[in-house]
Design an enzyme around this catalytic site. Sequence first.
Site, short mmCIF file in Angstrom:
data_model
loop_
_atom_site.label_atom_id
_atom_site.label_comp_id
_atom_site.label_asym_id
_atom_site.label_seq_id
_atom_site.Cartn_x
_atom_site.Cartn_y
_atom_site.Cartn_z
N ASP A 74 40.35 42.69 40.48
CA ASP A 74 38.94 42.28 40.86
C ASP A 74 38.58 42.09 42.33
O ASP A 74 39.68 41.48 42.93
CB ASP A 74 38.26 41.12 40.05
CG ASP A 74 36.90 41.01 40.04
OD1 ASP A 74 36.14 41.93 39.44
OD2 ASP A 74 36.25 40.13 40.83
N SER A 75 37.92 42.93 43.04
CA SER A 75 37.90 42.97 44.42
C SER A 75 36.38 42.96 44.71
O SER A 75 35.62 43.17 44.12
CB SER A 75 38.47 44.09 44.64
OG SER A 75 38.42 45.32 44.08
N GLU A 92 32.52 41.30 30.30
CA GLU A 92 31.52 40.94 31.08
C GLU A 92 32.29 40.23 32.11
O GLU A 92 33.09 39.36 31.98
CB GLU A 92 30.52 40.09 30.57
CG GLU A 92 29.35 40.78 29.76
CD GLU A 92 28.13 39.92 29.12
OE1 GLU A 92 27.89 38.84 30.01
OE2 GLU A 92 27.91 39.96 28.18
N THR A 98 40.82 49.84 34.94
CA THR A 98 39.91 50.28 35.65
C THR A 98 39.29 51.81 35.57
O THR A 98 40.02 52.51 35.39
CB THR A 98 40.01 50.16 37.22
OG1 THR A 98 38.74 50.19 37.98
CG2 THR A 98 41.14 51.26 37.71
N GLY A 144 33.21 53.39 47.61
CA GLY A 144 32.48 52.11 47.80
C GLY A 144 31.87 51.79 49.13
O GLY A 144 31.37 52.69 49.92
N LYS A 146 44.97 53.34 54.91
CA LYS A 146 44.18 52.38 54.13
C LYS A 146 45.20 51.82 53.07
O LYS A 146 45.25 50.40 53.23
CB LYS A 146 43.17 53.04 53.37
CG LYS A 146 42.49 51.85 52.55
CD LYS A 146 41.10 52.42 51.76
CE LYS A 146 40.80 51.12 51.00
NZ LYS A 146 39.68 51.49 49.97
N GLY A 194 38.66 55.53 42.66
CA GLY A 194 38.85 55.21 44.05
C GLY A 194 40.10 54.22 43.85
O GLY A 194 41.20 54.24 44.35
#
Length: 195
Positions: free
Chosen positions: A70-71, A41, A7, A151, A173, A11
């Site tokens: 992936d979130s 992609e 990534t 985000g 968190k 964050g």
Amino acid sequence: MKILVATHNIGKLKEFEAILKPRGYTLYNLEDYKVNMDGFEETGETFAENAMLKAHFVHALVNMPVISDDSGLMIDALPDILGVKSARFMGEDTDYKIKNQAILDLLSSKEDRSAAFHSAIAVVGLQGDLLFEGQCDGHIAHEILGDHGFGYDPIFVPNQRDMSFAQMGDIEKNKISHRALALEKFVEYLNEKED
Ligand code: IMP
């Protein structure tokens, strides 16, 4: 164990580090291996598909295990705009202050503010293709709340707490987030394998 986190999102990277480093994992990032994701992609229709595509893309370029996430945020009253397209809402380069305010505006006339963050974590190059998912249910606040995190954190209030992800800070968190739950399943899987 050494593993590369696929990534560019600082964050997300911080959360991977906070959760996996204390458990003995040595994490590398895309910069460490000069991996360029420009050709990648997100063509999948689900978080799981996209996480797996991302992990395979990077694993083809490096000779080590790769973990990807992936979130996204799912808002019941706005089913079409976020989800797997969360990063692309209003354009990837648009500031999240603008995106978050736009979501609050879109929801201003709606009663149902229920929402959930979802994460799919794919691990490739360790033991075949592994996939772990986590979800954190909650609702969208009526205003921007807090400035920690990244985000959509300032507008999401998880069910278990009375404050947004951006108000609670990393430690809290990382106990309840979608990503933490998915990563916890990965750690449990490996612990069971070792037993
Ligand atoms: P991805 O990098 O394609 O997985 O995109 C994820 C999108 O969902 C980005 O817009 C992120 O900002 C958002 N997102 C995912 N997880 C979180 C989170 O924990 N907090 C805030 N936003 C998140």
